[in-house]
Design a protein around this motif. Structure first.
Motif, PDB file in Angstrom:
ATOM      1  N   THR A 156       0.795  -1.229   0.000  1.00 26.84           N
ATOM      2  CA  THR A 156       0.000   0.000   0.000  1.00 26.84           C
ATOM      3  C   THR A 156       0.831   1.286   0.000  1.00 26.84           C
ATOM      4  O   THR A 156       0.278   2.372  -0.020  1.00 26.84           O
ATOM      5  N   TYR A 157       2.146   1.177   0.029  1.00 23.54           N
ATOM      6  CA  TYR A 157       2.993   2.381   0.042  1.00 23.54           C
ATOM      7  C   TYR A 157       4.109   2.233  -0.977  1.00 23.54           C
ATOM      8  O   TYR A 157       4.546   1.134  -1.286  1.00 23.54           O
ATOM      9  N   ASN A 158       4.590   3.376  -1.454  1.00 22.70           N
ATOM     10  CA  ASN A 158       5.690   3.324  -2.398  1.00 22.70           C
ATOM     11  C   ASN A 158       7.027   3.569  -1.699  1.00 22.70           C
ATOM     12  O   ASN A 158       7.958   4.119  -2.284  1.00 22.70           O
ATOM     13  N   LYS A 159       7.086   3.200  -0.458  1.00 20.46           N
ATOM     14  CA  LYS A 159       8.297   3.380   0.352  1.00 20.46           C
ATOM     15  C   LYS A 159       8.568   2.100   1.116  1.00 20.46           C
ATOM     16  O   LYS A 159       7.640   1.330   1.386  1.00 20.46           O
ATOM     17  N   THR A 160       9.825   1.904   1.492  1.00 20.37           N
ATOM     18  CA  THR A 160      10.129   0.735   2.333  1.00 20.37           C
ATOM     19  C   THR A 160       9.727   1.042   3.772  1.00 20.37           C
ATOM     20  O   THR A 160       9.528   2.207   4.145  1.00 20.37           O
ATOM     21  N   PHE A 161       9.652  -0.010   4.583  1.00 20.65           N
ATOM     22  CA  PHE A 161       9.358   0.188   6.009  1.00 20.65           C
ATOM     23  C   PHE A 161      10.394   1.107   6.655  1.00 20.65           C
ATOM     24  O   PHE A 161      10.086   1.826   7.603  1.00 20.65           O
ATOM     25  N   ALA A 162      11.625   1.080   6.142  1.00 21.03           N
ATOM     26  CA  ALA A 162      12.680   1.912   6.745  1.00 21.03           C
ATOM     27  C   ALA A 162      12.555   3.377   6.347  1.00 21.03           C
ATOM     28  O   ALA A 162      13.257   4.226   6.893  1.00 21.03           O
ATOM     29  N   GLU A 163      11.665   3.675   5.397  1.00 21.66           N
ATOM     30  CA  GLU A 163      11.422   5.073   5.005  1.00 21.66           C
ATOM     31  C   GLU A 163      10.130   5.606   5.623  1.00 21.66           C
ATOM     32  O   GLU A 163       9.820   6.788   5.472  1.00 21.66           O
TER      33      GLU A 163
END
Ligand code: IMP
Length: 190
Positions: A158-165
């Motif tokens: 659901t996001y275009n980012k990694t969990f670390a971002e």
């Protein structure tokens, strides 16, 4: 109400503490004077979570829960799964684990993966399991500096980012652990 979260991982502890209602006093292993590395010798996430909780309940007589998490990668037949912590060796290095995974996937188009968490709760005389999972994909490179473990290479669907971002507040809303903890909390407030 006091409840031990049987982990030495401060990142995990912070994530779970941020979700807990204030009437639950969450204690870490350090808080109860437990400095042992609890053996994780089971073949399943469920088994390892139970081993950790049972260790604390049997040795300290305290209400306790623990979690065990695996990263299941479709193109690798579900590996590293229950062996996620030691994927690249006994040193349990997050960098080594991510490098190994990126290298195993370098020629794979299918990057689908899933984090799964199992929480094992020992409360008074009951033992109960809660699970949570999040679907996503493994990126081609590491991105972001927040979080821990495989976070820099896992992008939730659901996001275009990694969990670390992503900030912890968002990771907690959608993550494997966040979902399992919500089920645990619903059980505790029944
Ligand atoms: P364990 O539950 O601590 O045994 O975790 C197994 C492996 O998955 C370790 O390498 C952890 O660093 C990694 N891991 C556990 N939870 C997460 C997470 O929320 N994000 C990224 N990696 C995780």
């Amino acid at each position: 109400m006091q409840l031990v979260f049987a982990t030495h991982n401060q990142n995990k502890f912070n994530e779970v503490k941020a979700l807990m209602p204030s009437y639950i006093e969450l204690l870490s292993l350090t808080d109860i004077g437990c400095f042992n590395e609890i053996p994780e010798t089971a073949q399943t996430l469920e088994g390892n979570a139970q081993l950790k909780s049972n260790f604390v309940t049997e040795k300290y007589g305290l209400n306790c829960f623990s979690d065990d998490t695996g990263l299941l990668v479709v193109a690798l037949g579900g590996a590293p799964g229950v062996y996620s912590a030691r994927y690249a060796g006994e040193q349990k290095s997050a960098t080594d684990n991510m490098n190994k995974l990126l290298s195993e996937l370098h020629d794979k188009n299918n990057r689908q993966a899933k984090f799964k968490t199992v929480i094992a709760l020992n409360l008074e005389h009951e033992s109960i399991l809660f699970t949570g999972a999040v679907e996503g994909e493994i990126t081609h490179e590491k991105n972001g500096t927040d979080g821990f473990g495989y976070d820099p290479i896992f992008k939730p669907l659901t996001y275009n980012k990694t969990f670390a971002e992503l900030p912890m507040s968002i990771k907690n809303k959608i993550s494997h652990r966040g979902k399992a903890v919500q089920k645990l909390i619903s059980h505790l407030i029944k």
